[in-house]
Motif scaffolding. Structure first.
Motif, mmCIF file in Angstrom:
data_model
loop_
_atom_site.group_PDB
_atom_site.id
_atom_site.type_symbol
_atom_site.label_atom_id
_atom_site.label_comp_id
_atom_site.label_asym_id
_atom_site.label_seq_id
_atom_site.Cartn_x
_atom_site.Cartn_y
_atom_site.Cartn_z
ATOM 1 N N ILE A 156 0.866 -1.246 0.032
ATOM 2 C CA ILE A 156 -0.119 0.072 0.083
ATOM 3 C C ILE A 156 0.777 0.993 0.148
ATOM 4 O O ILE A 156 1.848 1.387 0.762
ATOM 5 C CB ILE A 156 -0.745 -0.231 1.235
ATOM 6 N N PHE A 160 1.042 5.059 0.536
ATOM 7 C CA PHE A 160 0.570 6.082 1.207
ATOM 8 C C PHE A 160 0.621 7.613 0.752
ATOM 9 O O PHE A 160 1.242 8.325 0.901
ATOM 10 C CB PHE A 160 0.822 6.062 2.819
ATOM 11 N N GLU A 189 -1.145 9.848 6.955
ATOM 12 C CA GLU A 189 -0.271 9.489 5.801
ATOM 13 C C GLU A 189 0.939 10.454 5.402
ATOM 14 O O GLU A 189 1.615 10.144 5.263
ATOM 15 C CB GLU A 189 -1.284 9.435 4.475
ATOM 16 N N VAL A 202 3.358 9.621 8.158
ATOM 17 C CA VAL A 202 4.043 8.481 7.863
ATOM 18 C C VAL A 202 5.233 8.550 6.732
ATOM 19 O O VAL A 202 6.270 8.141 6.786
ATOM 20 C CB VAL A 202 2.889 7.479 7.470
ATOM 21 N N HIS A 248 8.212 6.209 5.558
ATOM 22 C CA HIS A 248 7.614 4.722 5.479
ATOM 23 C C HIS A 248 6.417 5.094 4.746
ATOM 24 O O HIS A 248 5.411 4.994 4.855
ATOM 25 C CB HIS A 248 7.236 4.220 6.752
ATOM 26 N N HIS A 303 3.659 0.492 2.403
ATOM 27 C CA HIS A 303 3.730 -0.808 3.601
ATOM 28 C C HIS A 303 3.371 -2.026 2.929
ATOM 29 O O HIS A 303 2.156 -2.043 2.053
ATOM 30 C CB HIS A 303 2.730 -0.499 4.800
ATOM 31 N N HIS A 342 2.319 -6.113 3.566
ATOM 32 C CA HIS A 342 1.757 -7.005 4.485
ATOM 33 C C HIS A 342 1.177 -7.994 3.639
ATOM 34 O O HIS A 342 0.895 -7.984 2.576
ATOM 35 C CB HIS A 342 0.653 -6.623 5.217
ATOM 36 N N PRO A 380 -3.922 -1.259 7.409
ATOM 37 C CA PRO A 380 -2.464 -2.054 7.407
ATOM 38 C C PRO A 380 -1.394 -0.984 7.075
ATOM 39 O O PRO A 380 -1.438 -0.203 6.209
ATOM 40 C CB PRO A 380 -2.348 -2.933 6.151
ATOM 41 N N GLY A 381 -0.566 -0.607 7.921
ATOM 42 C CA GLY A 381 0.570 0.258 8.011
ATOM 43 C C GLY A 381 0.082 1.822 8.494
ATOM 44 O O GLY A 381 1.034 2.695 8.308
ATOM 45 N N LEU A 382 -1.025 1.855 8.700
ATOM 46 C CA LEU A 382 -1.371 3.186 8.934
ATOM 47 C C LEU A 382 -2.000 3.214 10.340
ATOM 48 O O LEU A 382 -3.189 2.869 10.636
ATOM 49 C CB LEU A 382 -2.437 3.784 7.940
ATOM 50 N N ILE A 395 2.760 9.295 15.679
ATOM 51 C CA ILE A 395 2.616 8.350 14.670
ATOM 52 C C ILE A 395 3.860 7.224 14.713
ATOM 53 O O ILE A 395 5.173 7.564 15.090
ATOM 54 C CB ILE A 395 3.100 8.987 13.252
ATOM 55 N N PRO A 397 7.217 1.360 11.891
ATOM 56 C CA PRO A 397 6.664 -0.016 11.520
ATOM 57 C C PRO A 397 6.884 -1.012 12.742
ATOM 58 O O PRO A 397 6.242 -1.792 12.965
ATOM 59 C CB PRO A 397 7.344 -0.417 10.007
#
Lengths: 166, 577
Positions: A119, A121, A128, A131, A136, A139, A141, B466-468, B484, B487
């Protein structure tokens, strides 16, 4: 697909172990066998093995660096975007389920797979943005998903009509 | 807007127009100051006549020669007054470099000779404005470690989650939430009027098992440095403050402080992971670090741009997937078919006909025609719903995000609107309390939902998709802060804005945050602390996305609760903007 799908107990066939893996073209002509029911059974086995082989090949091509060769496996000549970086299936441990239409000209395959998704962002939400600031911006998964493939058969053999991750 | 110039502004710091000081102005002020002031007697006797050499990986060669007259020369340069305070085995030294915009701080453990040096400078970057102090940090030794097995100072995550209320010898009180490994959240209880919390980049350094160093730079605001060493057991501190306040006076003084332990919220790194620099920039410029700068990066619009964008149809009400609700609660159709009226105290009366699961008609104050609007609703506890819709045609493009308790006849609305006096596409918000009338809905009489402190000091993590992820810290009665994670579970960059917190039922709360001078969003969440899940709605106006209502929702983890209520008066939720 309007035909009624009938599930196949593939395990019962596979237990026999009588049919060795072979290219579709090398299988014995079904018409040469006596029609005591074994003809249909063998035809079903042939179809199953063909679909299995197609499935393996699709997974291989989907996970190859160049996924361009997936397209030729589809009846429409275009491969779908499954939104996954990679799709893994433990072929040795888990079996796919194949359901055939009554006319045996179409089938649906289902297999549990591990789909790795990435994904990015790119949105404008504050989370977002922060991040991304942290370095990052994407991501990865793994999700357990079901690969659902709808196939059709013509004179050249089986082809994918659609493939999706459910 | 006409904002009074004050050393410590009476408006939120994100509204204050801090002067863009030149390096010349800064150097002039530093030269005039000479050295640090301070109430405590400086501990210079032990240094007088000494020369000490610091060596550390990547650090410049540093040789301090301390004279008997409380002056120090660095690397043979001109002497300058210095200040020094001891805290147990630690000596903290600070001085300016004459005729420059540079300063130094040395944290020296005299028992082990481990040392940390802060090189400090104004101007030249990486900070975007000269008034925002830059720092580079080196860990090393003074003339080598005193004994085998002695350890160098190092960045630490051991402070993460702690909170301490400090009272300086100046009388000034500050609550410091060390809620990240790279940021801090602090509340000035005396210098600022509104008891808001603010967030800033920070350094956390472990000196010994009980001794720590901490440095906060008020980036995006004054640019001041607040640095101290503290003993976690005795809760004593020694530090200094360097930088320019709201009227551009140089503050450069040393202080001693006494702390009050407030608690520690959970941290979320993998057990056994003690790494402490998750955002380190490899091969970065000296002093470079990841600092969230929302005041600079916000996508600002004029009122005309806002109106034109909305008039052109750039409006999106629950019509796009929301990354903030990938793990959200299922929507509810439970309001469909209902009709009710909400009368807000000191506010409008809004009639509703909920025509379907996502369509309603509303009418204001019993006048005019009904207006159809799209809405979404979530039922977070039986009988309680959050729903939201836009009020098309209103001058400020209002949105009503409402929690109704149909079993109690009570409603609370976070009324979002645009065209604030500050930034046109930044969401303003007011909280409205009211009662509901409708078939089968009880009359609550004079009872209303009320503001609560049940959430004050609490922190929840939110796993949006996921990831957020993020963590909320409800740090004051009027502040929501968000942090924030990386990971691997280090909580890192942080920001904060106005918050408001309403109790709906036991363990059921309606909360909000405003991203003022940030991303402009009004975020609202309906928190069920029994299921540890929320549902909410984001109200946002931006150049790209237009005006939108979008879903918010995530499972929560309770990181803890810091007891801070006694620091805030009964009306501490109030604020000016």
């Amino acid at each position: 697909m309007s035909e009624t799908m009938t599930g196949t107990d593939r395990r019962s066939f596979l237990k026999t172990g009588a049919i060795a893996a072979a290219p579709l073209a090398a299988l014995a002509p079904v018409a040469a066998l006596a029609d005591d029911g074994s003809k249909a059974r063998l035809a079903r086995i042939e179809d199953e093995r063909a679909i299995e082989a197609l499935e393996r090949e699709l997974l291989r091509r989907l996970n190859a660096p160049d996924t361009g060769r997936c397209a030729e496996m589809f009846a429409c000549g275009k491969a779908p975007d499954l939104g996954a970086v990679s799709i893994r299936a433990d072929l040795a441990r888990a079996e796919s389920e194949i359901a055939f239409a009554d006319d045996a000209k179409s089938a649906t395959l289902r297999r549990t797979v591990s789909a790795e998704r990435e994904i990015h962002f790119t949105g404008n939400t504050t989370v977002e943005q922060m991040v991304r600031l942290q370095g990052h911006g994407s991501h990865r998964h793994v999700e357990d998903r079901t690969l659902v493939a709808r196939l059709s058969k013509n004179k050249d053999g089986w082809r994918f009509e659609t493939v999706e991750l459910a | 807007m006409d904002i009074a110039r004050k050393a410590y502004p009476d408006v939120p710091l994100f509204r204050y127009p801090y002067t863009d000081l030149s390096e010349g102005q800064i150097a002039g002020a530093m030269t005039a100051a000479g050295g640090p002031k301070g109430k405590p007697a400086f501990d210079t006797a032990g240094l007088a006549g000494k020369s000490i050499r610091f060596t550390g990986e990547g650090a410049p060669a540093l040789l301090w020669a301390f004279a008997a007259n409380s002056s120090v020369s660095l690397n043979g340069g001109r002497s300058a007054p210095y200040g020094a305070l001891n805290l147990g085995p630690i000596t903290l030294v600070t001085h300016l470099v004459p005729d420059s915009t540079q300063a130094w701080a040395l944290i020296w453990n005299r028992s082990t000779n481990a040392a940390t040096v802060f090189e400090l400078w104004f101007g030249g970057g990486p900070a975007p404005r000269a008034r925002e102090i830059d720092r580079a940090v080196w860990h090393g030794t003074i003339d080598g470690l005193a004994a085998d097995g002695a350890e160098l100072h190092h960045a630490t995550l051991r402070s993460e989650g702690r909170a301490i209320a400090w009272t300086e010898d100046t009388g000034l009180r500050t609550i410091e939430y060390y809620c990240s490994v790279s940021y801090t959240h602090w509340i000035e209880l005396d210098r600022l009027e509104e008891h808001r919390g603010y967030s800033a980049p920070a350094d956390y350094i472990q000196l010994t098992e009980e001794l720590y160093a901490f440095a906060r730079v008020e980036a995006e605001f004054s640019g001041l440095l607040h640095l101290y060493v503290y003993d976690a057991n005795t809760l004593q501190s020694a530090g200094f403050r360097l930088g320019f306040n709201g009227i551009d006076e140089l503050e450069y003084y040393m202080f001693r402080g006494t702390g009050e332990w407030l608690g520690q919220n959970a941290r979320f790194e993998k057990l056994g992971d003690f790494s402490a620099e998750p955002l380190k920039i490899e091969r970065g410029k000296k002093g470079e670090r990841r600092i969230y700068r929302p005041l600079a990066t916000m996508d600002k619009m004029t009122s005309a741009e806002v109106d034109a964008s909305i008039a052109a149809g750039n409006v999106h009400v629950f019509d796009r997937p929301s990354p903030m609700a990938g793990n959200g609660t299922e929507k509810s159709a439970g309001l469909s078919g209902k009709a009710f009226t909400i009368a807000y105290d000191s506010g409008p009366t809004v009639e509703y006909r909920m025509k379907g699961a996502e369509t309603l008609d509303w009418r204001m104050d019993g006048k005019g025609s009904w207006t159809e609007a799209r809405y979404n609703a979530w039922e977070m506890m039986p009988g309680t719903f959050i729903f939201g819709h836009l009020l098309a045609g209103t001058k400020n493009h209002d949105g009503h995000i409402v929690v109704v308790d149909l079993d109690a006849g009570l409603a609370t609305c976070f009324h979002g609107y645009l065209h604030t006096p500050y930034i046109a596409n930044e969401a303003g918000c007011e909280t409205l309390f009211g009662k509901i009338t409708g078939a089968g809905i009880p009359d609550p009489g004079t009872r209303r939902h009320e503001r609560t402190r049940d959430l004050l000091g609490r922190a929840f993590t939110w796993e949006y998709s996921p990831g957020l992820n993020s963590m909320h810290l409800y740090s004051t009665p009027n502040t929501t802060s968000w942090i924030i994670p990386t990971p691997d579970g280090h909580f890192a960059t942080e920001w904060s804005g106005s918050g408001d917190f309403v109790k709906i039922r036991d363990q059921l709360y309606f909360a909000r945050w405003q991203e003022e001078a940030c991303n402009g969003t009004l975020g609202t969440i309906f928190i069920n602390m029994r299921t540890m899940h929320d549902a909410g709605i984001g109200y946002h106006m931006g150049k790209q996305g237009g005006l939108s209502l979008s879903a918010v929702g995530a499972p929560a983890r309770h990181a803890g609760k810091i007891e801070v209520s006694r620091f805030f008066g009964p009306n501490a939720w109030e604020r000016k903007a």
